[in-house]
Motif scaffolding. Structure first.
Motif, PDB file in Angstrom:
ATOM      1  N   ILE A   9       0.864  -1.175   0.000  1.00  0.00           N
ATOM      2  CA  ILE A   9       0.000   0.000   0.000  1.00  0.00           C
ATOM      3  C   ILE A   9       0.905   1.230   0.000  1.00  0.00           C
ATOM      4  N   CYS A  60      -2.703   6.651  -0.544  1.00  0.00           N
ATOM      5  CA  CYS A  60      -3.858   6.026   0.107  1.00  0.00           C
ATOM      6  C   CYS A  60      -4.612   7.048   0.966  1.00  0.00           C
ATOM      7  N   LYS A  61      -5.943   7.020   0.874  1.00  0.00           N
ATOM      8  CA  LYS A  61      -6.790   7.938   1.657  1.00  0.00           C
ATOM      9  C   LYS A  61      -7.185   7.334   3.002  1.00  0.00           C
ATOM     10  N   GLY A  62      -6.736   6.137   3.269  1.00  0.00           N
ATOM     11  CA  GLY A  62      -6.928   5.521   4.583  1.00  0.00           C
ATOM     12  C   GLY A  62      -8.367   5.517   5.050  1.00  0.00           C
ATOM     13  N   CYS A  91     -11.378   6.498   3.049  1.00  0.00           N
ATOM     14  CA  CYS A  91     -11.763   5.657   1.917  1.00  0.00           C
ATOM     15  C   CYS A  91     -12.226   4.278   2.411  1.00  0.00           C
ATOM     16  N   GLU A  92     -11.296   3.447   2.740  1.00  0.00           N
ATOM     17  CA  GLU A  92     -11.570   2.097   3.257  1.00  0.00           C
ATOM     18  C   GLU A  92     -12.280   1.184   2.262  1.00  0.00           C
ATOM     19  N   LYS A  93     -12.292   1.541   0.996  1.00  0.00           N
ATOM     20  CA  LYS A  93     -12.978   0.697   0.011  1.00  0.00           C
ATOM     21  C   LYS A  93     -12.386  -0.711  -0.037  1.00  0.00           C
ATOM     22  N   CYS A  94     -11.073  -0.795   0.031  1.00  0.00           N
ATOM     23  CA  CYS A  94     -10.442  -2.122  -0.041  1.00  0.00           C
ATOM     24  C   CYS A  94     -10.710  -2.928   1.224  1.00  0.00           C
ATOM     25  N   THR A 109      -4.893   2.511   6.389  1.00  0.00           N
ATOM     26  CA  THR A 109      -5.289   1.170   5.981  1.00  0.00           C
ATOM     27  C   THR A 109      -4.028   0.323   5.949  1.00  0.00           C
ATOM     28  N   CYS A 163      -9.705   0.095  -5.689  1.00  0.00           N
ATOM     29  CA  CYS A 163      -8.977   1.271  -5.187  1.00  0.00           C
ATOM     30  C   CYS A 163      -9.041   2.418  -6.193  1.00  0.00           C
ATOM     31  N   PRO A 164      -9.540   3.572  -5.767  1.00  0.00           N
ATOM     32  CA  PRO A 164      -9.675   4.709  -6.678  1.00  0.00           C
ATOM     33  C   PRO A 164      -8.347   5.411  -6.950  1.00  0.00           C
ATOM     34  N   ASN A 165      -7.327   5.060  -6.191  1.00  0.00           N
ATOM     35  CA  ASN A 165      -6.044   5.769  -6.318  1.00  0.00           C
ATOM     36  C   ASN A 165      -4.900   4.876  -6.791  1.00  0.00           C
ATOM     37  N   CYS A 205      -3.282   2.557  -5.458  1.00  0.00           N
ATOM     38  CA  CYS A 205      -2.160   2.561  -4.509  1.00  0.00           C
ATOM     39  C   CYS A 205      -2.029   1.258  -3.740  1.00  0.00           C
ATOM     40  N   ILE A 206      -2.771   0.227  -4.133  1.00  0.00           N
ATOM     41  CA  ILE A 206      -2.589  -1.074  -3.504  1.00  0.00           C
ATOM     42  C   ILE A 206      -2.260  -2.088  -4.592  1.00  0.00           C
TER      43      ILE A 206
END
Ligand code: SF4
Ligand code: SF4
Length: 87
Positions: free
Chosen positions: A32, A37-39, A42-45, A61, A79-81, A83-84
Motif C-alpha cells: 500500500i 492512500c486515503k486511509g 476511503c476504506e474501500k479495499c 489502511t 482502489c480509486p487511487n 495505490c494497492i
C-alpha cells in the motif's frame, strides 16, 4: 537524485506461530503506497476484501494478515487511487 518519500506498507515482517510455538517471519506480498492512500477516508479495499486481510488502523489502511489473502485482486480493482498492489 531525489529521494522517493513514498512509504510502502505491507512489506514489513509479519509473524505467525508454528506448531512448535516459535515465531517465523512471513513476508507480505501486498503493498500500500501510503502517500496516495486515503486511509480511513476511503476504506474501500477494507470493505471489499472477502478475506479480511486489510484493516483500518487509526487513519491508515494496513495489511493485517497476508496469509489469508487469496490473490483475488478485488482490492486493486476497487482502489480509486491505484495505490494497492497484490504481487
Ligand atoms: S487480493 Fe483479494 S484477498 Fe487479497 S487483500 Fe486483495 S481483496 Fe483481499
Ligand atoms: S481503496 Fe486504495 S485509497 Fe482506499 S483505503 Fe484502500 S488502498 Fe487506500
Amino acid at each position: 537524485m531525489a529521494i522517493d518519500k513514498k512509504i510502502i506498507m505491507g512489506l514489513g515482517s509479519f509473524f505467525k506461530r508454528n506448531k512448535d510455538k516459535e515465531e517465523e517471519t512471513v513476508e507480505s506480498h501486498i503493498e500500500i503506497i501510503t502517500d496516495d492512500c486515503k486511509g480511513s477516508d476511503c476504506e474501500k479495499c477494507v470493505i471489499a476484501c472477502p478475506n479480511n486481510v486489510l484493516i483500518k488502523e487509526g487513519d491508515d489502511t494496513v495489511v493485517r494478515n497476508p496469509l489469508t489473502c487469496k490473490h483475488c485482486k478485488v482490492c486493486e480493482a476497487i482502489c480509486p487511487n491505484d495505490c494497492i498492489t497484490v504481487n
